[in-house]
Design an enzyme around this catalytic site. Structure first.
Site, mmCIF file in Angstrom:
data_model
loop_
_atom_site.group_PDB
_atom_site.id
_atom_site.type_symbol
_atom_site.label_atom_id
_atom_site.label_comp_id
_atom_site.label_asym_id
_atom_site.label_seq_id
_atom_site.Cartn_x
_atom_site.Cartn_y
_atom_site.Cartn_z
ATOM 1 N N PRO A 315 -8.028 5.052 -14.695
ATOM 2 C CA PRO A 315 -8.788 5.969 -15.557
ATOM 3 C C PRO A 315 -8.932 5.518 -17.008
ATOM 4 O O PRO A 315 -9.478 6.234 -17.821
ATOM 5 C CB PRO A 315 -7.966 7.257 -15.480
ATOM 6 N N LYS A 318 -5.002 1.597 -19.762
ATOM 7 C CA LYS A 318 -4.666 0.220 -20.146
ATOM 8 C C LYS A 318 -5.806 -0.419 -20.936
ATOM 9 O O LYS A 318 -5.561 -1.172 -21.884
ATOM 10 C CB LYS A 318 -4.317 -0.594 -18.890
ATOM 11 N N CYS A 435 1.807 -0.746 -9.483
ATOM 12 C CA CYS A 435 2.797 0.316 -9.640
ATOM 13 C C CYS A 435 3.530 0.519 -8.316
ATOM 14 O O CYS A 435 3.637 1.633 -7.803
ATOM 15 C CB CYS A 435 2.156 1.625 -10.117
#
Length: 501
Positions: A315, A318, A435
């Site tokens: 989204p 980063k 992740c």
């Protein structure tokens, strides 16, 4: 998302019995309960599976039923249900605790209940099963009001939604639990990995996988950490305000805030509510982001004036962080497969006042066909992954994922990495991140890439990120692996690769 109820999660947990819950450890027995609970508040009926209405426990029950029956995502459904409800902040926190706690501890709860429900959990109506789970969760893990209040509330809900027989059964099961003492009681015949599965409520295949990769002690620590409430953290927009200055403002406003030990751009906040609703967020001073995730842009280390590619950007956290680090000087191409997700990145950039971010919508596997070869100084491939490092935030992942999911996504990751690597300039840096905790998606991907691409070398351990984390995080192959127990943040893998001249 945090529990926010003010109650403490504590104690052991269980496994789904009778085949109605996700993943069992393979043992069956009777259990018992604690005589402390979080307990009961007012309630009002609203048929199982219908939009949330009524008391905290009724809202939680409706969410749990829809998650089980319709495959709804707990975080999205919980958010929408709370928005529709008229619950106080305290009760909304209790709903959050009950939903995430009941889902996270499902193996343990079902294991215990299996010893008290004579007909078997699988034969119960879904709403009755969910009611027993959330009620047992209160008795075993929450310590705020007397146990009898939680039992009485469950019985009242059962009377309104069912009939006398159901309410009598619910009452009998829960009161039997209270008389049984400490739960669960595990047979001596259970092996170590099976005990971890039952006590920490994780599918046995996950426990075995982590034990093989990190050792049994670390596997148990991962499982235990996954059951803890997630921390609330924000990333400071250093282009607008320093961390010290924003931290001082938070403390002055009465928030319990502290500087992150993981990221120099992070602040950890306890009990601050939704920080995306604050003026700091609206004015672009902060973004809500996990501490581990903040490390990725720092590892990319973009400099003002550089050309940067974020391959799977939505989204947008980063991308935005990289723009902040570049002082909004240069160009970031933030790509996502879906146009509506690319718009999320654009919205983030606008809120933060970042003009250097341009968005696009392409299949990342096709970027090499639409962008110039060797045209970027930095590339970030935050790859699609199994997500097993964020179970603490999304407990349903434990029950949605299967071993074959890891293998299938690993094949895509390897293809993506190979495809986008040709877009990097000689001397440039490519960061690969996920992740997840799975080395099939992490170190093995990097090892295979470096084997096939001798023009690249790992520079993961020369970065400030590693110097800060060394001694706690793991060096897995040519990258850095954070596990959930290391800092109380998400499990993440970061590998920094440089294209040789």
């Amino acid at each position: 998302m945090s529990a926010g109820s003010g109650a403490d999660r504590r104690g052991p947990h269980v496994q789904p019995s009778g085949g109605n819950g996700p993943g069992a450890a393979g043992a069956k027995q009777a259990g018992g309960g604690k005589d402390k609970s979080t307990a009961g508040k007012n309630h009002r009926p609203g048929g199982a599976g219908k939009p949330a209405a009524g008391s905290a426990r009724e809202v939680a029950l409706d969410v749990l039923v829809r998650v089980e029956q319709q495959g709804a995502y707990s975080n999205l459904l919980l958010s929408s249900s709370l928005q529709k409800s008229a619950l106080s902040r305290e009760d909304a926190g209790l709903v959050t605790e009950l939903v995430y706690g009941s889902i996270s501890r499902m193996i343990t709860l079902d294991y215990v209940l299996g010893g008290f429900v004579s007909k078997g959990l699988a034969r119960l109506a879904p709403w009755v099963r969910s009611l027993l789970r959330l009620s047992l969760y209160q008795l075993m893990y929450l310590d705020r009001v007397p146990s009898h209040a939680a039992v009485n509330e469950a019985v009242n809900i059962a009377k309104k939604r069912g009939h006398q027989g159901i309410s009598g059964m619910v009452n009998g099961v829960l009161r039997s639990v209270l008389r049984a003492g400490e739960l669960p009681v595990l047979p001596e015949s259970l092996g170590r990995e099976e005990r971890i599965s039952v006590l920490h409520s994780h599918p046995l295949w996950m426990v075995r996988r982590w034990a093989a990769e990190y050792g049994v002690e670390a596997a148990e620590a991962i499982c235990a950490a996954n059951n803890e409430p997630p921390a609330s953290s924000v990333r400071v927009n250093a282009a607008m305000i320093s961390r010290d200055a924003l931290l001082a403002q938070m403390l002055e406003a009465g928030l319990e805030a502290s500087a992150s030990l993981v990221s120099p751009y992070g602040i950890v906040v306890k009990g601050g509510g939704n920080l995306a609703l604050t003026s700091w967020y609206r004015e672009g001073c902060l973004s809500v982001q996990d501490e581990s995730s903040m490390l990725v842009a720092e590892a990319v280390a973009p400099e003002p004036g550089m050309r940067v590619l974020d391959c799977c950007a939505a989204p947008g956290g980063k991308s935005a962080h990289m723009g902040e680090l570049m002082k909004d000087e240069g160009w970031i191409y933030a790509n996502d497969l879906h146009a509506h997700k690319a718009q999320l990145v654009a919205d983030q950039a606008q809120r933060l006042g970042l003009g250097c971010i341009a968005t696009g919508s392409h299949d990342a596997l096709r970027l090499a066909r639409v962008l110039e070869p060797e045209s970027f100084d930095r590339i970030l491939l935050d790859a699609p992954c199994s997500g097993l490092g964020v179970i603490r935030r999304k407990p349903d992942l434990k029950w949605r994922k299967q071993p074959e999911d890891v293998a299938s996504v690993a094949a895509l990751q390897a293809e993506l990495l190979q495809s986008v690597s040709g877009l990097l300039k000689p001397g440039g840096v490519l960061v690969y991140s996920t992740c997840t905790t799975e080395q099939a998606e992490n170190s093995r991907i990097i090892a295979e890439f470096l084997k096939n691409n001798p023009g690249f070398a790992s520079v993961s351990f020369s970065s400030p990120v590693w110097k800060r984390l060394e001694g706690t995080a793991l060096a897995e192959g040519e990258g850095i692996q954070l596990l959930p127990q290391h800092f109380g943040s998400d499990g993440f893998y970061i590998a920094r690769l440089q294209r040789l001249l």
